[in-house]
Design a protein around this motif. Structure first.
Motif, short mmCIF file in Angstrom:
data_model
loop_
_atom_site.label_atom_id
_atom_site.label_comp_id
_atom_site.label_asym_id
_atom_site.label_seq_id
_atom_site.Cartn_x
_atom_site.Cartn_y
_atom_site.Cartn_z
N ALA A 107 -37.23 20.39 -8.63
CA ALA A 107 -37.09 20.23 -10.08
C ALA A 107 -36.68 18.80 -10.41
CB ALA A 107 -36.09 21.22 -10.63
N GLN A 108 -35.74 18.28 -9.64
CA GLN A 108 -35.27 16.92 -9.89
C GLN A 108 -36.41 15.92 -9.65
OE1 GLN A 108 -31.95 15.83 -7.46
NE2 GLN A 108 -31.64 13.87 -8.47
N VAL A 109 -37.17 16.11 -8.56
CA VAL A 109 -38.29 15.21 -8.27
C VAL A 109 -39.33 15.32 -9.38
CG1 VAL A 109 -40.25 14.84 -6.70
CG2 VAL A 109 -37.94 15.11 -5.78
N ALA A 110 -39.60 16.55 -9.84
CA ALA A 110 -40.58 16.74 -10.93
C ALA A 110 -40.10 16.03 -12.19
CB ALA A 110 -40.79 18.23 -11.17
N GLU A 111 -38.81 16.12 -12.49
CA GLU A 111 -38.27 15.43 -13.67
C GLU A 111 -38.41 13.93 -13.53
OE1 GLU A 111 -34.23 16.61 -14.37
OE2 GLU A 111 -34.77 18.71 -14.63
N GLU A 112 -38.09 13.43 -12.32
CA GLU A 112 -38.17 11.99 -12.10
C GLU A 112 -39.63 11.52 -12.19
OE1 GLU A 112 -36.20 11.17 -8.39
OE2 GLU A 112 -34.22 11.62 -9.20
N VAL A 113 -40.56 12.32 -11.64
CA VAL A 113 -41.98 11.95 -11.73
C VAL A 113 -42.42 11.95 -13.18
CG1 VAL A 113 -44.33 12.77 -11.19
CG2 VAL A 113 -42.59 12.67 -9.38
N ALA A 114 -42.01 12.99 -13.93
CA ALA A 114 -42.39 13.05 -15.35
C ALA A 114 -41.78 11.88 -16.10
CB ALA A 114 -41.91 14.38 -15.94
N SER A 115 -40.54 11.56 -15.80
CA SER A 115 -39.88 10.44 -16.46
C SER A 115 -40.58 9.13 -16.11
CB SER A 115 -38.41 10.40 -16.05
OG SER A 115 -37.80 9.25 -16.55
N ALA A 116 -40.94 9.01 -14.83
CA ALA A 116 -41.63 7.79 -14.40
C ALA A 116 -42.99 7.69 -15.07
CB ALA A 116 -41.78 7.79 -12.88
N ARG A 117 -43.69 8.80 -15.20
CA ARG A 117 -44.99 8.79 -15.88
C ARG A 117 -44.83 8.38 -17.34
NH1 ARG A 117 -47.74 14.17 -13.30
NH2 ARG A 117 -48.33 13.17 -11.35
N LEU A 118 -43.81 8.94 -18.00
CA LEU A 118 -43.57 8.56 -19.39
C LEU A 118 -43.26 7.07 -19.50
CD1 LEU A 118 -41.50 11.55 -20.83
CD2 LEU A 118 -43.83 10.88 -21.42
N GLY A 119 -42.44 6.61 -18.57
CA GLY A 119 -42.09 5.19 -18.57
C GLY A 119 -43.32 4.34 -18.33
N LEU A 120 -44.18 4.78 -17.40
CA LEU A 120 -45.41 4.03 -17.14
C LEU A 120 -46.35 4.07 -18.33
CD1 LEU A 120 -46.19 4.94 -13.42
CD2 LEU A 120 -45.48 2.73 -14.33
N ARG A 121 -46.41 5.21 -19.01
CA ARG A 121 -47.27 5.29 -20.21
C ARG A 121 -46.75 4.35 -21.29
NH1 ARG A 121 -47.90 11.71 -20.49
NH2 ARG A 121 -49.38 11.91 -18.79
N ASP A 122 -45.43 4.37 -21.42
CA ASP A 122 -44.85 3.49 -22.45
C ASP A 122 -45.10 2.03 -22.09
OD1 ASP A 122 -43.98 5.69 -23.80
OD2 ASP A 122 -41.90 5.56 -23.09
N SER A 123 -44.97 1.69 -20.85
CA SER A 123 -45.12 0.29 -20.48
C SER A 123 -46.57 -0.06 -20.15
CB SER A 123 -44.21 -0.04 -19.30
OG SER A 123 -44.59 0.72 -18.18
N ALA A 124 -47.47 0.90 -20.11
CA ALA A 124 -48.88 0.62 -19.79
C ALA A 124 -49.48 -0.30 -20.84
CB ALA A 124 -49.66 1.93 -19.70
N GLY A 125 -49.19 -0.07 -22.11
CA GLY A 125 -49.70 -0.94 -23.18
C GLY A 125 -49.21 -2.35 -23.02
#
Length: 140
Positions: A107-125
């Protein structure tokens, strides 16, 4: 018919000697022999009684020893059963704890992956804008 007095005297002496020896030697000797026989028979009876008692005590001891061995074996088997049950319980607890830990980590890894994906989406632009500026050489 004439009686030979020497024969009568010899008979009288023999009877007198017999009576004296009987009272002074034969009777005491027979009494000592009877007493020794009685003591020997008493000692033999006592020895037989002691032997019978020893045999009874040996049988009683063997029975008590067999009973103690049986009880010790039962107790040991009970202790082994309890130890096996405790071992199974501890293994089950360890498995449950490992499963909980694995679930928590997943669960923690899934949260971190989701958080990292969100962070990457935000910083992708932002990353795309920087890459575009560098490739085109101008600011957007």
């Amino acid at each position: 018919m004439s009686i030979d007095y020497t024969l009568v005297v010899q008979i009288a002496l023999f009877v007198a000697l017999w009576v004296v020896l009987k009272r002074l030697w034969f009777d005491p000797a027979l009494r000592v022999i009877r007493e020794r026989t009685a003591r020997s028979e008493g000692a033999v009876r006592e020895a037989r009684a002691i032997q019978a008692e020893a045999e009874r005590l040996r049988a009683e001891h063997a029975a008590a020893l067999d009973q103690a061995k049986g009880e010790a074996q039962s107790e040991m088997q009970e202790m082994l059963r309890q130890a096996e049950a405790e071992q199974q319980r501890l293994i089950a607890e360890a498995r449950a704890e490992a499963q909980r830990t694995l679930t928590d980590v997943r669960a923690q890894v899934a949260e971190e992956v989701a958080s990292a994906r969100l962070g990457l989406r935000d910083s992708a632009g932002e990353i795309a804008r920087i890459v575009t500026q560098k490739i085109l050489g101008r600011s957007a």
